[in-house]
Design an enzyme around this catalytic site. Sequence first.
Site, PDB file in Angstrom:
ATOM      1  CG  ASP A 134       7.858   2.550   3.625  1.00 44.94           C
ATOM      2  OD1 ASP A 134       6.902   2.265   4.221  1.00 44.94           O
ATOM      3  OD2 ASP A 134       7.810   3.706   3.441  1.00 44.94           O
ATOM      4  NE  ARG A 154       3.975   1.746   9.875  1.00 45.63           N
ATOM      5  CZ  ARG A 154       3.144   0.652   9.999  1.00 45.63           C
ATOM      6  NH1 ARG A 154       3.132  -0.285   9.091  1.00 45.63           N
ATOM      7  NH2 ARG A 154       2.309   0.501  11.087  1.00 45.63           N
ATOM      8  NE  ARG A 210      11.084   6.381   0.056  1.00 44.33           N
ATOM      9  CZ  ARG A 210       9.934   5.419  -0.175  1.00 44.33           C
ATOM     10  NH1 ARG A 210       9.856   4.760   0.773  1.00 44.33           N
ATOM     11  NH2 ARG A 210       9.597   5.189  -1.393  1.00 44.33           N
TER      12      ARG A 210
END
Lengths: 251, 251
Positions: free
Chosen positions: B52, B50, B199
């Site tokens: 973002d 996934r 991140r």
Amino acid sequence: MRNIALQLEYDGTALVGSQFQLNGRTVQGELETAWHRFTGEALRWNFAGRTDAGVHAWGQVANARTTTQHALETVQRALNALLPPDIAVRRAWEVPYSFHARYSATRRDYRYLLLVERHRSALLWQRAVHLDRPLDVPAMARAVHVLKGVHDFAAFGSTPAGPTIRECFVAECDELLENGRRLVAIDLAATGFLRHMVRTVVGTLLLIGQGKLAEAAMARILASRDRAQAGPTAPAHGLYLMSVTYPENEG
Amino acid sequence: MRNIALQLEYDGTALVGSQFQLNGRTVQGELETAWHRFTGEALRWNFAGRTDAGVHAWGQVANARTTTQHALETVQRALNALLPPDIAVRRAWEVPYSFHARYSATRRDYRYLLLVERHRSALLWQRAVHLDRPLDVPAMARAVHVLKGVHDFAAFGSTPAGPTIRECFVAECDELLENGRRLVAIDLAATGFLRHMVRTVVGTLLLIGQGKLAEAAMARILASRDRAQAGPTAPAHGLYLMSVTYPENEG
């Protein structure tokens, strides 16, 4: 009166070119707007090289004479805050009063990027020209090499007016691998370039790389000084103005 | 019934993420629309990872079971013609019926790009995160190295639900020079990643690189398994999903 030079980087995708035009965003127009907002001065900036819509730059150079008292670091910081995100000032420096970004330049370096793969790329869209058939890169490298030296480049220029003799310092074609993508880079450096010259050289090299034109044709086309002998003008979005060189005390 | 896998490249700038959402363009939504236009089938595609809004991919992987009879080359060509320019299919291949892009994956490779220069870049806008102060890259490289091996990565995950133990294969931080621009690349590869893990690791490393956190803090934060101990989540647009690995007979 000071004379200030700027090294400019831009993504040409959404720009209609480097030089001011009424019908769209240009590097010159955006720079002059930002400068006016910063200093209140309405200046005309000189550019080292004219780049067309879609052409990118890592190292365009512009200059203008100004009465501003701001330190160079302040000038650069203010312009980077006021310019849109697709244009940036990489360097600002003081140059002699006589310096002119275009007329003082002794060398321009350009790179043209081709993506040579069966399928297109998303991240290199508008950053490299996609070709879905293999190219004979060694033949292109040998062909481009004949441009080195002092020649009349009229065969590769769109507008026949004015002098067409230039000295070419670098004329190379190499394969690169970046992020698993096969690229071909064509590097040209010369005292100056005629209008559309890099893209016409690339268009001619592509015919050679695709086997549609013999390798030896390059020398014959150059000698002909006839634009009709050269290949088509390659698309703008593969082209990058990499750097501009000045005499040592001005660069 | 065939099972087809696709390797996808995308520029995340104008996408709201990889997974289908009602409020914007997603990789999954665009792929499912293109597939429906091509085959008439309404399929749900599985994604390996996934990503973002703003996150890019050189090598995302998706799969779906389909009744289409088209050759793989035709599938790839049709999708690249139907998909928007910021999404491309790099490869299409046949996989066993049991293959699942997410559950069959054994390794994901991510890269995070930082531009470390006083002034911003135009061509790297939305492609690398700009930092205008120098970083202690050797300290960051030593700190990130402690993540290698099998660990509980709860300190770096946004959602505590589910297992948080992963094996990390690569944890490196290096300086690069590209087109005269100074970049720092942080490379992480692991069996899998928690939500926002790359991140958050980068956000923690930045504190170390800026001297706001000691190098030795990395091991302490990892051992704490407490998200509150780690640094902030770094911006999305520096992140790239580079590749996904599968067992040899499926990749």
